[in-house]
Design a protein around this motif. Sequence first.
Motif, PDB file in Angstrom:
ATOM      1  N   LEU A 298      48.816  13.361 -26.112  1.00 25.88           N
ATOM      2  CA  LEU A 298      49.073  13.754 -27.569  1.00 25.88           C
ATOM      3  C   LEU A 298      48.454  12.850 -28.390  1.00 25.88           C
ATOM      4  O   LEU A 298      48.665  11.649 -28.333  1.00 25.88           O
ATOM      5  N   THR A 299      47.791  13.352 -29.280  1.00 26.45           N
ATOM      6  CA  THR A 299      47.136  12.623 -30.439  1.00 26.45           C
ATOM      7  C   THR A 299      47.610  13.044 -31.913  1.00 26.45           C
ATOM      8  O   THR A 299      47.834  14.248 -32.199  1.00 26.45           O
ATOM      9  N   ASP A 300      47.584  12.167 -32.823  1.00 26.45           N
ATOM     10  CA  ASP A 300      47.968  12.662 -34.164  1.00 26.45           C
ATOM     11  C   ASP A 300      47.792  11.515 -35.070  1.00 26.45           C
ATOM     12  O   ASP A 300      47.679  10.179 -34.531  1.00 26.45           O
ATOM     13  N   LEU A 301      47.618  11.541 -36.202  1.00 29.46           N
ATOM     14  CA  LEU A 301      47.684  10.382 -37.256  1.00 29.46           C
ATOM     15  C   LEU A 301      49.010   9.662 -37.331  1.00 29.46           C
ATOM     16  O   LEU A 301      49.081   8.910 -37.497  1.00 29.46           O
ATOM     17  N   ASN A 302      49.959  10.880 -37.129  1.00 29.75           N
ATOM     18  CA  ASN A 302      51.524  10.314 -37.443  1.00 29.75           C
ATOM     19  C   ASN A 302      52.028   9.558 -36.264  1.00 29.75           C
ATOM     20  O   ASN A 302      52.269  10.516 -35.212  1.00 29.75           O
ATOM     21  N   GLU A 303      51.944   8.447 -36.049  1.00 29.33           N
ATOM     22  CA  GLU A 303      52.232   7.523 -34.794  1.00 29.33           C
ATOM     23  C   GLU A 303      53.605   7.819 -34.567  1.00 29.33           C
ATOM     24  O   GLU A 303      54.213   7.759 -33.226  1.00 29.33           O
ATOM     25  N   GLU A 304      54.478   7.668 -35.562  1.00 31.28           N
ATOM     26  CA  GLU A 304      56.018   7.217 -35.210  1.00 31.28           C
ATOM     27  C   GLU A 304      56.518   8.570 -34.333  1.00 31.28           C
ATOM     28  O   GLU A 304      57.068   8.488 -33.216  1.00 31.28           O
ATOM     29  N   SER A 305      56.287   9.736 -34.713  1.00 30.62           N
ATOM     30  CA  SER A 305      56.765  10.986 -34.436  1.00 30.62           C
ATOM     31  C   SER A 305      56.119  11.274 -33.021  1.00 30.62           C
ATOM     32  O   SER A 305      56.752  11.688 -31.863  1.00 30.62           O
ATOM     33  N   GLY A 306      54.869  11.147 -32.931  1.00 33.01           N
ATOM     34  CA  GLY A 306      53.949  11.215 -31.738  1.00 33.01           C
ATOM     35  C   GLY A 306      54.625  10.349 -30.493  1.00 33.01           C
ATOM     36  O   GLY A 306      54.598  10.683 -29.408  1.00 33.01           O
ATOM     37  N   GLN A 307      54.652   8.991 -30.769  1.00 33.30           N
ATOM     38  CA  GLN A 307      55.465   8.192 -29.874  1.00 33.30           C
ATOM     39  C   GLN A 307      56.663   8.543 -29.409  1.00 33.30           C
ATOM     40  O   GLN A 307      56.846   8.496 -27.887  1.00 33.30           O
ATOM     41  N   LYS A 308      57.470   8.908 -30.189  1.00 35.30           N
ATOM     42  CA  LYS A 308      58.803   9.427 -29.560  1.00 35.30           C
ATOM     43  C   LYS A 308      58.634  10.593 -28.754  1.00 35.30           C
ATOM     44  O   LYS A 308      59.455  10.626 -27.808  1.00 35.30           O
ATOM     45  N   LEU A 309      57.825  11.559 -29.327  1.00 33.05           N
ATOM     46  CA  LEU A 309      57.784  12.682 -28.424  1.00 33.05           C
ATOM     47  C   LEU A 309      57.291  12.502 -27.073  1.00 33.05           C
ATOM     48  O   LEU A 309      57.715  13.051 -25.996  1.00 33.05           O
ATOM     49  N   ALA A 310      56.361  11.719 -27.114  1.00 31.07           N
ATOM     50  CA  ALA A 310      55.478  11.484 -25.706  1.00 31.07           C
ATOM     51  C   ALA A 310      56.551  10.745 -24.715  1.00 31.07           C
ATOM     52  O   ALA A 310      56.851  11.002 -23.511  1.00 31.07           O
ATOM     53  N   ALA A 311      57.320  10.052 -25.446  1.00 22.23           N
ATOM     54  CA  ALA A 311      58.475   8.871 -24.644  1.00 22.23           C
ATOM     55  C   ALA A 311      59.384  10.187 -24.069  1.00 22.23           C
ATOM     56  O   ALA A 311      59.996  10.106 -22.979  1.00 22.23           O
ATOM     57  N   GLU A 312      59.835  11.096 -24.840  1.00 24.67           N
ATOM     58  CA  GLU A 312      60.844  12.165 -24.433  1.00 24.67           C
ATOM     59  C   GLU A 312      60.451  13.154 -23.315  1.00 24.67           C
ATOM     60  O   GLU A 312      60.969  13.604 -22.625  1.00 24.67           O
ATOM     61  N   LEU A 313      58.847  13.242 -23.477  1.00 29.84           N
ATOM     62  CA  LEU A 313      58.258  14.089 -22.437  1.00 29.84           C
ATOM     63  C   LEU A 313      57.915  13.211 -20.980  1.00 29.84           C
ATOM     64  O   LEU A 313      57.851  14.175 -20.099  1.00 29.84           O
ATOM     65  N   GLY A 314      58.132  12.294 -21.046  1.00 32.99           N
ATOM     66  CA  GLY A 314      58.248  11.667 -19.422  1.00 32.99           C
ATOM     67  C   GLY A 314      56.983  11.220 -19.219  1.00 32.99           C
ATOM     68  O   GLY A 314      55.867  11.137 -19.973  1.00 32.99           O
ATOM     69  N   ASP A 315      56.585  10.557 -17.914  1.00 38.61           N
ATOM     70  CA  ASP A 315      55.537   9.782 -17.334  1.00 38.61           C
ATOM     71  C   ASP A 315      54.261  10.681 -17.382  1.00 38.61           C
ATOM     72  O   ASP A 315      53.345  10.057 -17.707  1.00 38.61           O
ATOM     73  N   ASN A 316      54.367  12.041 -17.540  1.00 34.06           N
ATOM     74  CA  ASN A 316      53.042  12.755 -17.606  1.00 34.06           C
ATOM     75  C   ASN A 316      52.264  12.809 -19.087  1.00 34.06           C
ATOM     76  O   ASN A 316      51.583  13.737 -19.165  1.00 34.06           O
ATOM     77  N   ALA A 317      53.286  12.502 -20.063  1.00 34.56           N
ATOM     78  CA  ALA A 317      52.662  12.418 -21.356  1.00 34.56           C
ATOM     79  C   ALA A 317      52.491  10.762 -22.008  1.00 34.56           C
ATOM     80  O   ALA A 317      53.285   9.913 -21.631  1.00 34.56           O
ATOM     81  N   ARG A 318      51.286  10.932 -22.638  1.00 36.72           N
ATOM     82  CA  ARG A 318      50.940   9.536 -23.538  1.00 36.72           C
ATOM     83  C   ARG A 318      50.693  10.037 -24.745  1.00 36.72           C
ATOM     84  O   ARG A 318      50.484  11.277 -25.282  1.00 36.72           O
ATOM     85  N   PHE A 319      50.741   9.125 -25.724  1.00 40.44           N
ATOM     86  CA  PHE A 319      50.472   9.293 -27.169  1.00 40.44           C
ATOM     87  C   PHE A 319      49.393   8.289 -27.592  1.00 40.44           C
ATOM     88  O   PHE A 319      49.477   7.150 -27.252  1.00 40.44           O
ATOM     89  N   THR A 320      48.221   8.714 -28.223  1.00 40.43           N
ATOM     90  CA  THR A 320      47.112   7.869 -28.794  1.00 40.43           C
ATOM     91  C   THR A 320      47.090   8.158 -30.194  1.00 40.43           C
ATOM     92  O   THR A 320      46.984   9.286 -30.481  1.00 40.43           O
ATOM     93  N   LYS A 321      47.252   7.121 -31.287  1.00 39.62           N
ATOM     94  CA  LYS A 321      46.920   7.410 -32.631  1.00 39.62           C
ATOM     95  C   LYS A 321      45.589   7.850 -32.617  1.00 39.62           C
ATOM     96  O   LYS A 321      44.425   7.261 -32.095  1.00 39.62           O
ATOM     97  N   GLN A 322      45.296   8.796 -33.658  1.00 43.79           N
ATOM     98  CA  GLN A 322      43.779   9.264 -33.504  1.00 43.79           C
ATOM     99  C   GLN A 322      43.646  10.114 -35.130  1.00 43.79           C
ATOM    100  O   GLN A 322      44.436  11.013 -35.477  1.00 43.79           O
ATOM    101  N   ASP A 323      42.481   9.606 -35.733  1.00 43.81           N
ATOM    102  CA  ASP A 323      42.144  10.636 -36.859  1.00 43.81           C
ATOM    103  C   ASP A 323      41.080  11.313 -36.167  1.00 43.81           C
ATOM    104  O   ASP A 323      40.000  10.717 -35.828  1.00 43.81           O
ATOM    105  N   VAL A 324      41.276  12.510 -36.268  1.00 42.76           N
ATOM    106  CA  VAL A 324      40.495  13.595 -35.522  1.00 42.76           C
ATOM    107  C   VAL A 324      38.780  13.583 -36.275  1.00 42.76           C
ATOM    108  O   VAL A 324      38.111  14.168 -35.622  1.00 42.76           O
ATOM    109  N   THR A 325      38.755  12.951 -37.599  1.00 46.51           N
ATOM    110  CA  THR A 325      37.436  13.245 -38.105  1.00 46.51           C
ATOM    111  C   THR A 325      36.510  11.822 -37.652  1.00 46.51           C
ATOM    112  O   THR A 325      35.358  11.770 -38.297  1.00 46.51           O
ATOM    113  N   LYS A 326      37.095  11.035 -36.769  1.00 44.90           N
ATOM    114  CA  LYS A 326      36.379   9.711 -36.637  1.00 44.90           C
ATOM    115  C   LYS A 326      35.992   9.824 -35.277  1.00 44.90           C
ATOM    116  O   LYS A 326      36.581   9.832 -34.023  1.00 44.90           O
TER     117      LYS A 326
END
Length: 248
Positions: A35-63
Amino acid sequence: MGRLDGKVAIVTGASRGMGESHAKRFIKEGAKVMLTDLNEESGQKLAAELGDNARFTKQDVTKLEDWTRVVAATEEAFGPITILVNNAGILGPVTTTVDLDEEAYQKVMSINADSQFLGAKSVIPSMLKAGIGSIVNISSLAGLRANYGFPSLAYVASKFATRGMTKAIAAEYGANNIRANSVHPGFINTPMMVEATDEGGGDALKEIFLGRLAEADEVSSLVLFLASDESSYITGAEHKIDAGMSAH
Ligand SMILES: NC(=O)c1ccc[n+]([C@@H]2O[C@H](COP(=O)([O-])OP(=O)(O)OC[C@H]3O[C@@H](n4cnc5c(N)ncnc54)[C@H](O)[C@@H]3O)[C@@H](O)[C@H]2O)c1
């Protein structure tokens, strides 16, 4: 058995709205998901809830450098990427062309359209390694037609652009077993839509045959189908999900 067993996906704009819903559904169907997004806090929280098959990386998709980092992190965690959902997007100001300032125009084009070029450019090499790929570019009904003077020219132009890029990718990489399709949602119940109806999009609601907004999960059903091998002969196509709005 999950419909995405063995698949490795990147979903952008996954911290809320439709991206969150697509990521959840992909995990449920057996995929490994970055999962990627500019919003790190919600993204990290969601990935943690989704378990081992999910990870989060902060990303600006324009870069481009962020894309390079996300691809490396995904490959390291899960192996070569087989699904890309280019979902991150913004509505931008709802205003007339004369009143739309150049900076706002560039920002909408960059986040909604340029990002999908950068995503394809960065992820296709990984798909070539995997020998298979499905790219799902989130466009809009506004990528098929202009609508009631809403939203802005920039949004319409950005969503037409993603539709064109989708076809170019499908043509270029079909022989490599990489498919690309665009999804054109009507009015979906997400934070972006709440913003949009406040801005005057509410008038369009009477045009919806089913008389209601879609829930994000209803769009995830289409995205899941296009991402999975169930759609193995579908590429370069537009897929409307609008409860008849464009059938008038
Ligand atoms: N909601 C609708 O009715 C509707 C209709 C048609 C198309 N769409 C499209 O669907 C997609 C998702 O929309 P939504 O309604 O879920 O929106 P949303 O605003 O609820 O979520 C969008 C997410 O994208 C992220 N994002 C924004 N800019 C970013 C950037 N530069 N880099 C990384 N992440 C960024 C935001 O942080 C947010 O989490 C968008 O492309 C939108 O244009 C939405």
